[in-house]
Design a protein around this motif. Sequence first.
Motif, mmCIF file in Angstrom:
data_model
loop_
_atom_site.group_PDB
_atom_site.id
_atom_site.type_symbol
_atom_site.label_atom_id
_atom_site.label_comp_id
_atom_site.label_asym_id
_atom_site.label_seq_id
_atom_site.Cartn_x
_atom_site.Cartn_y
_atom_site.Cartn_z
ATOM 1 N N TYR A 151 -6.435 13.109 -22.979
ATOM 2 C CA TYR A 151 -5.385 12.786 -21.982
ATOM 3 C C TYR A 151 -5.678 13.908 -20.569
ATOM 4 O O TYR A 151 -5.731 15.041 -20.852
ATOM 5 N N ARG A 209 -4.264 14.427 -16.612
ATOM 6 C CA ARG A 209 -3.282 14.483 -15.513
ATOM 7 C C ARG A 209 -3.570 14.917 -13.933
ATOM 8 O O ARG A 209 -4.209 16.024 -14.103
ATOM 9 N N PHE A 228 -6.436 8.375 -21.736
ATOM 10 C CA PHE A 228 -5.068 7.985 -21.095
ATOM 11 C C PHE A 228 -5.114 8.867 -19.831
ATOM 12 O O PHE A 228 -5.511 10.005 -19.890
ATOM 13 N N GLN A 229 -4.666 8.558 -18.654
ATOM 14 C CA GLN A 229 -4.269 9.273 -17.524
ATOM 15 C C GLN A 229 -3.110 9.024 -16.865
ATOM 16 O O GLN A 229 -2.836 7.837 -16.448
ATOM 17 N N ASP A 230 -2.445 10.078 -16.320
ATOM 18 C CA ASP A 230 -1.179 10.152 -15.545
ATOM 19 C C ASP A 230 -1.414 10.631 -14.131
ATOM 20 O O ASP A 230 -2.254 11.562 -14.120
ATOM 21 N N ARG A 240 6.188 10.754 -18.287
ATOM 22 C CA ARG A 240 4.620 10.134 -18.041
ATOM 23 C C ARG A 240 4.231 9.241 -19.069
ATOM 24 O O ARG A 240 4.284 9.204 -20.297
ATOM 25 N N GLU A 247 1.738 7.117 -19.507
ATOM 26 C CA GLU A 247 0.193 7.336 -20.334
ATOM 27 C C GLU A 247 0.376 8.340 -21.512
ATOM 28 O O GLU A 247 -0.299 8.200 -22.459
ATOM 29 N N LYS A 265 1.927 6.911 -24.297
ATOM 30 C CA LYS A 265 1.044 6.068 -25.251
ATOM 31 C C LYS A 265 0.258 6.919 -26.015
ATOM 32 O O LYS A 265 -0.109 6.585 -26.897
#
Length: 227
Positions: free
Chosen positions: A7, A9, A47-49, A58, A60, A63
């Motif tokens: 992950y 961000r 995943f990326q926010d 957020r 992503e 998820k």
Amino acid sequence: MKSYIVYTRVSTEDQGRSGLGLEAQQRDIRIFLTQFSDVPYEVIAEFQDVLSGADDGRPELTKALTLARKTGADLLVAKLDRLSRRVAFIATIMDDKRVNLRVASMPHADKFQLHIYAALAEQERDFISARTKAALQAAKARGVKLGGMRDAMMKRNVAVKANADRFAHSVAPIILSMRENNETLQGIADALNASGKPTPRGGQWTATAVKRVIARARDTAVASNVQ
């Protein structure tokens, strides 16, 4: 085989700041996977926010957490503040028995240490805010007109002095807690550097700097007892 869910961000502001942009996060994650992960390993999802660190809504990340609970894969982030800057939010994730959080820049940190680092980061942000307000109020009380190079230098000097007087008292409880848990001085310094927390003057932590904070905290305690 060890499985990870990565992950990241980023925000518009972060993209221009060293250590927080996407490229830097990917570098730290790559170093962790190649040098600190169990082998063999696989990254089953990424995943990326793209939003503010103060925003915990957020999609992503939601998820990523859902998939981590379902598969048992470790949730891997580059730095703790990429997950959140709020200690309560981080603590909630760490308390989830179905989620195993790993932080690339702190490869050997356990849940207790991660909680300490999160608390330290939040405490430091509150301190910086209070310090800035105090510096501006002190300048105003002396009749200094804010603005311009002279005033910027004055504010910097006031902030540095305030930082030197109060920073040790601010971080001492965290450092002493890690010390009491048998962490070495260098280990504490490395952890502070890895978590992105600078010294009062914005530099890198060393074992000597950590030792000075401990000594100053003890001197303050002795002085208080004498009084």
